[in-house]
Design an enzyme around this catalytic site. Structure first.
Site: not given
Lengths: 151, 311
Positions: B55-56, B85, B106, B134
């Site tokens: 959703r975000t 890496k 995120r 958030h």
């Protein structure tokens, strides 16, 4: 006799007094005094006039700058530092808790990004009496007892 | 007039003042009423999901495209050189930010967005950093409350469910404490609001009370903010016994205020019965849609100095 040993004079250097018992060795390790060649006298679990125990450190030819004195507050918030020159106390001051600690402590939160990245840790003092610190990165708060010092 | 959020980072809700929040909400309202499809023309926005989110990410990328910007990025950190890496986040951010005008991210570790903001001069927007913050969820929640109540001041707001682990409710309660709301915290004892949040509210002289059932307070509410009680935190018998106190169905809404709105950050499981969907109080799907407008508002303010919201 005990009192005389505690205040035995040094010619030049610093005497850190009023360290809570159990913290003296941590301070030696933190400031890397265990690696110096200067003469150090330490007293552990010394009796105080109010019946509690304290630690005490005397180190020759070594003086603390303001930042170091503030870092000392992490271990001994009520410590005093006596600066000695020619066997005399030329300056005596109490350590002051700074508003933040940079690059001194590791974040107790193992999932904090500061552990893996090229940054110095930073903690803000939230409460002076219980010494509660908040991490600049993960924003979590911890009491002093949960911290490890960085090497 | 210059806007105070121009070229700023959005990392933690606590970094935003009451006037910053009001500016964002007014801007979101304006963009919802009057779309600005060319506002970010020729702007490139990095959308970097070091941890998956549906959703975000979709909401944010929709916000960019609705404003005429374009998106670069990735939707799972597993395919990046950071993961494969061993590159540091600091190095990744420096490179990606050199391609883009803003950086939305995120990350599974707390503090990642704050750290990223220290390695680039373009605005960084935190789309969730581990269990920490958030802020864009909080902003869409605030916008939805503002939209449905026409104010954020002095509202009666209940939070229900997992109040211990839910970063959403922590951030929202902290933000709403700037607006002198009354809080009702309704949760199983094991999932109660953490003490540090309650201490902060006390320091700000905010009224709050703790309850063990929705029906204790529902008739007095303006906002009922539901969250999911995670079944896995309880054994089966315990869960069955206590869950009914934290589930909402339409029968419980017979005597509520006309202006009540039920919100939920979604996904819901069974804490809101689907019969609530048909009531005039259900607003959680509009709330999710508002995520696009809240994120558009941030992009507009961070990237255009003279953007004027139509009040």
């Amino acid at each position: 006799m005990q009192k005389k040993l505690q205040v035995e004079a040094i010619e030049q250097g610093s005497v850190i007094d009023h360290i809570p018992a159990q913290q003296g060795v941590k301070i030696l390790k933190f400031f890397k005094f265990t690696q110096t060649k200067e003469k150090i006298t330490i007293g552990l679990n010394l009796a105080t006039h109010n019946g509690e125990s304290k630690d005490l450190i005397k180190i020759e030819n070594t003086f603390f700058n303001d930042q170091q004195a503030n870092q000392l507050a992490l271990f001994a918030p009520n410590a005093t530092i006596n600066q000695i020159k020619d066997f005399k106390v030329v300056n005596k001051f109490q350590v002051q808790l700074p508003s933040s600690f940079i690059g001194v402590l590791a974040c107790p939160n193992s999932n904090c990004i500061s552990h893996n990245e090229p940054v110095q840790t930073r903690f803000y003092v939230l409460q002076k009496n219980t010494l509660k610190l908040k991490c600049h990165y993960c924003e979590k708060s911890f009491e002093r007892g949960t911290f490890d010092e960085l090497d | 007039m210059n806007n105070p959020l121009y070229q700023k980072n959005i990392i933690s809700i606590a970094d935003l003042s009451r006037s910053d929040l009001e500016l964002i909400l007014q801007t979101a309202h304006s963009l919802k009423q009057t779309p600005q499809p060319e506002l970010l023309k020729n702007k490139v926005i990095a959308s970097c999901f070091f941890e998956a989110s549906t959703r975000t990410r979709l909401s944010f990328e929709t916000a960019v495209q609705r404003l005429g910007g374009s998106v670069i990025g990735f939707d799972s950190g597993g395919n990046t050189s950071l993961a494969q890496k061993g590159e540091t986040l600091a190095d990744s951010v420096k490179i990606i930010a050199s391609y883009a005008d803003a950086f939305f991210m995120r990350h599974p570790q707390e503090g990642a967005a704050r750290l990223a903001s220290e390695f680039t001069s373009i605005p960084v927007i935190n789309g969730g950093d581990g269990s920490n913050q958030h802020p864009t969820q909080t902003l869409l929640d605030l916008f939805t409350i503002y939209e449905t109540q026409a104010t954020l001041d002095n509202l009666n707001i209940a939070f229900v469910g997992d109040l211990k682990y839910g970063r959403t409710v922590h951030s929202l309660a902290q933000a709403l404490s700037l607006f002198n709301c009354n809080f009702y915290f309704i949760s199983p004892e094991a999932l109660a609001m953490p003490d540090y949040i309650l201490e902060e509210l006390k320091e700000r002289n905010i009224n709050f009370s703790l309850h063990s059932s929705i029906e204790d307070v529902v008739d007095d509410l303006d906002i009922l903010y539901m969250t999911r009680v995670q079944k896995e935190r309880f054994d089966e018998t315990e869960y069955q016994h206590m869950k009914s106190a934290f589930l909402l169905n339409a029968d419980m809404l017979n005597n509520v205020r006309d202006n009540l709105k039920v919100l939920h950050p979604l996904p819901r499981i069974d804490e809101i019965n689907i019969d609530v969907d048909e009531t005039p109080y259900a607003y959680y799907f509009q709330q999710a849609q508002n995520g696009v407008f809240a994120r558009q508002a941030l992009l507009a303010l961070l990237l255009t100095n003279h953007f004027q919201a139509n009040a």
